[in-house]
Design a protein around this motif. Structure first.
Motif, mmCIF file in Angstrom:
data_model
loop_
_atom_site.group_PDB
_atom_site.id
_atom_site.type_symbol
_atom_site.label_atom_id
_atom_site.label_comp_id
_atom_site.label_asym_id
_atom_site.label_seq_id
_atom_site.Cartn_x
_atom_site.Cartn_y
_atom_site.Cartn_z
ATOM 1 N N LYS A 5 0.833 -1.200 0.000
ATOM 2 C CA LYS A 5 0.000 0.000 0.000
ATOM 3 C C LYS A 5 0.868 1.251 0.000
ATOM 4 O O LYS A 5 0.622 2.213 -0.712
ATOM 5 C CB LYS A 5 -0.918 0.009 1.233
ATOM 6 C CG LYS A 5 -2.168 -0.850 1.090
ATOM 7 C CD LYS A 5 -3.065 -0.752 2.317
ATOM 8 C CE LYS A 5 -3.803 0.567 2.419
ATOM 9 N NZ LYS A 5 -4.815 0.586 3.513
ATOM 10 N N LYS A 6 1.918 1.191 0.843
ATOM 11 C CA LYS A 6 2.787 2.354 0.999
ATOM 12 C C LYS A 6 3.610 2.609 -0.260
ATOM 13 O O LYS A 6 3.651 3.713 -0.784
ATOM 14 C CB LYS A 6 3.729 2.116 2.195
ATOM 15 C CG LYS A 6 3.646 3.179 3.273
ATOM 16 C CD LYS A 6 4.676 2.918 4.369
ATOM 17 C CE LYS A 6 4.063 2.117 5.518
ATOM 18 N NZ LYS A 6 5.070 1.707 6.525
ATOM 19 N N LYS A 7 4.293 1.586 -0.728
ATOM 20 C CA LYS A 7 5.264 1.772 -1.809
ATOM 21 C C LYS A 7 4.626 1.806 -3.196
ATOM 22 O O LYS A 7 5.185 2.383 -4.125
ATOM 23 C CB LYS A 7 6.302 0.628 -1.783
ATOM 24 C CG LYS A 7 7.074 0.504 -0.480
ATOM 25 C CD LYS A 7 8.319 1.356 -0.508
ATOM 26 C CE LYS A 7 9.098 1.185 0.795
ATOM 27 N NZ LYS A 7 10.164 2.191 0.920
ATOM 28 N N LEU A 8 3.508 1.122 -3.341
ATOM 29 C CA LEU A 8 2.905 1.041 -4.672
ATOM 30 C C LEU A 8 1.759 2.038 -4.846
ATOM 31 O O LEU A 8 1.378 2.370 -5.972
ATOM 32 C CB LEU A 8 2.432 -0.386 -4.948
ATOM 33 C CG LEU A 8 3.559 -1.431 -4.910
ATOM 34 C CD1 LEU A 8 2.993 -2.846 -4.983
ATOM 35 C CD2 LEU A 8 4.559 -1.194 -6.039
ATOM 36 N N GLY A 9 1.228 2.491 -3.712
ATOM 37 C CA GLY A 9 0.228 3.563 -3.738
ATOM 38 C C GLY A 9 -0.867 3.351 -4.768
ATOM 39 O O GLY A 9 -1.515 2.299 -4.793
ATOM 40 N N LYS B 59 8.589 1.901 -9.068
ATOM 41 C CA LYS B 59 7.860 1.724 -7.803
ATOM 42 C C LYS B 59 7.917 0.275 -7.356
ATOM 43 O O LYS B 59 8.139 -0.022 -6.183
ATOM 44 C CB LYS B 59 6.394 2.161 -7.955
ATOM 45 C CG LYS B 59 6.185 3.669 -8.042
ATOM 46 C CD LYS B 59 4.694 4.021 -8.000
ATOM 47 C CE LYS B 59 4.457 5.520 -8.108
ATOM 48 N NZ LYS B 59 4.301 6.012 -9.484
#
Lengths: 569, 569
Positions: B337-341, B391
């Protein structure tokens, strides 16, 4: 524009424009607070309503054209003489007030205009911020728990006491204030955030939590409320859900029908509708909570909601363009979808008149040097600033290089982001700065969306009602703007003073125009009192009949927010 | 894993894994078609149902434990002896068939088992693909227009003829096949795409359009249907909407309650519910179409839908990981969730048992060399391949470097994308490959989501019902997988043969377990016949009462899809 321009790097021109804009900002009085300017508009709105300006006062004429007393808005019952108080509803007496006091105990509170004079205290709950609607409630109840709301409703239902649920009272269609003497049940004291899950992003909150406060709470935790709108500093989550508010993040995060996971509401007979589910999927029977989303308080009072909140994007970019035609504005939108893809978070359109009006009302300077018939504001939100900038630059190179946009600026810091958004968000208030406004909120297929604005202007001119300079004419201007990405036009007829002739020329003409294009006469503002008689322009008879069945099923006594919504003829 | 690994570039390890995977794919018979493997599963499903394997036949025992005749699934009325045919419903006769023939004219068609023997032709409409439910309909109607559907319903309502609306018949809860002799109204012949707007992405289509065909149509135009699921090659849009299908794109595009803009449906009395709106916003009264989304054909038959379709992402990446624990799987999700947004489009979890089962049932080799207790599949979809790769690499570096994941592969081409997805999408069919399956589709808060799987396994062991090797035991395995990003677990109890003792040990035990965690007993599969008696585990009495009021309001004669949904005790 000369073909030479194609060779000129778009970014150089953009930077040039930015420099000009920065200088122009520096010259202005610093009128933008730390929070986004649009976030503070609603507070200012209410000040406007409470301390009426001269022009607003004179706009309140009674039937004989006499100005009403200062600070007083005309009663809705006087503006709409066809509306009669429903005689089945009980008139409040001392015993009722006593009973409500018992229910509220020490935690809740009330404003009692039944057994004493409380006119001034009641005014803010009776009148809407547009100064168009004014009810005659003599009692405002402020419960603090759903059990109190339940007790109130049970009593009202038994005694046939009509009620008006009220959130932040920022509505634009007269739905949030009483028409006659309905008891106002104001949710402002139910204002706690109940829980937030930092992994799933699910927020559970009381209905009375203010949208901006919810969003700030979420911002601290890396999340964002999936709804944003001009009134965010005053409007409440329960009211947002009850009116299915659309707003500025709709393009990216979609409708509340998708984002709201649960609703807790009190039904007209006091029963509690208990569906405060917190997980994304639940196919266990009819999704009844959907009925409450957009029901405008006619079948129950929302007391709590759970909502799925997306992660907040660390990178936000805002660009503002001038364009030579509506066709080019549509092209720019198509390119934005293509080039910006998943990071596009807003595409807003403002016409030249709307931007001039904003500048005039606020003594502001617009971001671009030249004047254009159309402007648009493009926002991106993403997780990676470098990637987003690259996408935005690619978009800018394209729309500048292909001469789709004529000029543009890109915000370089938070202050500029706010300034650019203010150009869009300030229009609503500016529209009523000079005496009043007739507002229409319409869904229209994109290719024809803007056509309504020149058509309306033409109609006002043909009827001899509009002149930009001549104060004898009631209409000063006709402006168009809106959420273009959502095919949602806001048409504002800017008034020097309210005038029934103008209203008669606009309605149902505007609604007929929209019906011919299979649009909606209420995109996001709802029906309220304003459109109760016009539902038929967007829904067929069978649908309206089915809607009234739902109303009848949930509220057989008709005590919830009467005279409004689908109750019209 | 040694600390040294932290210094080893994650990507080098990933590429190594890919090389191994590529070799392993090359060794296998090319069993993957050009289209994604999971897209073709449903067709294979139906073949399974029609040509029953030996193990499936023996699984069909009657009350006395005698195998039923080959190719025949036990009647639902025999499996559920508590269900009695509602005697108010008319038995079909020749005159009814004649009347329906007149309504259908030359464009529609019917399968007449009333005036002649049509047992074989009717079988595919009476039996579900899991071979668990089998109705006794003697008449299947295939209308081609909403007017025909309206004529049929009007007649049925007047004559008290019960009906069973049917789409692709890919449901998992017995909702899509009749229980007794309800007339099947199959939407398969209403299969036209009515319109598509290439700027707004709004698709208007008949209910009988197959999901995969809609998606292919959209793909050619740069758009994507906001729903994807294993049965896409057979299931129909109307059925998808009627069951509020969730599926694989939910994490990214959200619920059909948000994406469906309009519904056209025929009400039980033949009236047409006409709300095929095509613009994103419409706040003109109650949003009644929401009631039909997830109503499972109990208040009307959906004949057309309009849906907002997002732009198709040109760049799609799929990674597949092995992980050492459920805790690490949750960590991987948080990091994704954080890195791929905004480009994260799926996060699916499969436990080790589920993957072994898939490999065993398909004679397939898994993508990773080692064995792990958990696997996850991560998909990204974005507009810019380079940005997405950056990403994804950042994410990979992190989860490999921090030892959140133990091993992983990234698909290098479309074939590998399909192979990786097949590991996830193939589980459902694999689960019933060996004789049958008890499937549970549950919403459970993420931290506890997986706990149910070992708890169920333990229970099966404690009851002496499970053994991996011993064919005398009915249960072969318990596997867990699902849409982890949506907190949606699929729990499959893999059977050698159906056994009422197993069912008794599972139900209501599973539902009680879920209720204690405030989950939902039906996340996305719906209620159908299977869960008609268990609604109370996820909804309180008041809610169920309100649901039945809606049913009563729209279908006072109770002719629509009877015996199912919220009709239970």
């Amino acid at each position: 524009m000369p073909p030479l321009n194609r060779c000129l790097p778009a970014l150089r021109r953009i930077r040039l424009a930015n420099a000009t804009f920065e200088r122009s900002i520096a010259r202005q009085t610093p009128r933008l607070p730390a929070l986004p300017a649009y976030a503070l508009l609603p507070q200012r709105r209410w000040q406007h309503a409470a301390t009426a300006s001269a022009s607003q006062e004179t706009s309140n004429e009674d039937e004989a054209g006499q100005p009403t007393p200062s600070k007083q808005i005309k009663y809705t019952s006087d503006s709409y003489p066809d509306l009669k108080r429903d005689s089945r509803f009980k008139q409040l007496d001392e015993a009722d007030v006593k009973h409500f006091k018992e229910i509220l105990g020490s935690s809740g509170s009330l404003i009692d205009g039944v057994t004493q004079d409380a006119q001034d205290d009641l005014e803010g709950y009776n009148a809407d911020w547009m100064r168009k609607y004014r009810g005659q409630a003599r009692l405002v109840l402020k419960p603090t728990t759903k059990e109190q709301v339940s007790g109130i409703m049970k009593y009202c239902n038994e005694k046939m006491i009509a009620v008006n649920p009220q959130g932040g009272n920022t509505g634009l269609v007269g739905g949030s204030v009483p028409v006659f003497d309905e008891v106002v049940i104001n949710l402002g004291k139910m204002n706690k955030i109940r829980s937030f899950d930092e992994v799933s992003g699910v927020l559970v909150a009381d209905a009375g939590v203010i949208l901006e406060e919810a969003d700030s709470y979420l911002a601290e935790r890396g999340y964002i409320f999936p709804l944003d709108l001009g009134a965010k500093g005053t409007c409440q989550l329960g009211g947002n859900v009850a009116t299915n508010a659309g707003g500025l993040r709709f393009l990216r995060y979609g409708s509340l029908h998708g984002n709201v996971l649960g609703v807790e509401a009190v039904l007209p007979d006091g029963r509690i509708f208990n569906d405060l589910f917190t997980l994304p999927k639940n196919n266990t029977g009819f999704d009844l909570k959907q009925l409450f989303i957009g029901a405008e308080g006619t079948i129950g009072i929302i007391t709590g909601i759970s909502v799925h909140c997306p992660q907040r994007s660390p990178a936000v970019n805002v660009a503002y363009f001038g364009l030579d035609s509506y066709e080019k504005t549509q092209q720019a939108f198509r390119e934005a979808k293509k080039k910006l893809g998943e990071i596009l978070s807003a595409f807003e359109m403002m016409d030249g008149a709307a931007q001039k009006l904003y500048a005039k009302a606020n003594g502001a300077k617009l971001p671009l040097e030249g004047e254009y018939p159309f402007y648009c504001l493009v926002e991106t939100s993403g997780s990676n600033g470098e990637h987003d900038e690259a996408k935005l630059n690619d978009f800018l190179e394209h729309v500048m290089g292909e001469e789709i946009v004529a000029d543009g600026v890109v915000a370089q810091d938070e202050t500029q982001v706010q300034s650019l958004w203010a150009c869009r968000e300030g229009i609503s208030e500016s529209s009523q700065h000079f005496g009043g406004v007739y507002k229409y909120d319409l869904s229209i297929p994109l290719p024809e969306l803007y056509d309504l604005v020149p058509a309306t202007r033409q109609r006002m001119e043909d009827e001899g009602l509009l002149d930009a300079e001549d104060d004898a004419k009631p209409v000063m201007d006709v402006v168009g703007y809106g959420h273009m990405g959502d095919q949602n036009l806001h048409l504002n007829v800017v008034m020097r003073r309210y005038d029934k002739k103008v209203e008669a020329a606009l309605e149902p003409w505007v609604y007929e125009w929209v019906r011919e294009r299979q649009g909606s006469i209420s995109a996001e503002h709802g029906l309220g009192l304003a459109k109760r008689n016009y539902v038929g322009y967007s829904r067929d008879e069978e649908m309206i009949k089915l809607m009234r069945q739902i109303k009848q099923l949930y509220d057989p006594n008709g005590i919830m927010n009467p005279y409004k919504y689908v109750s019209g003829g």
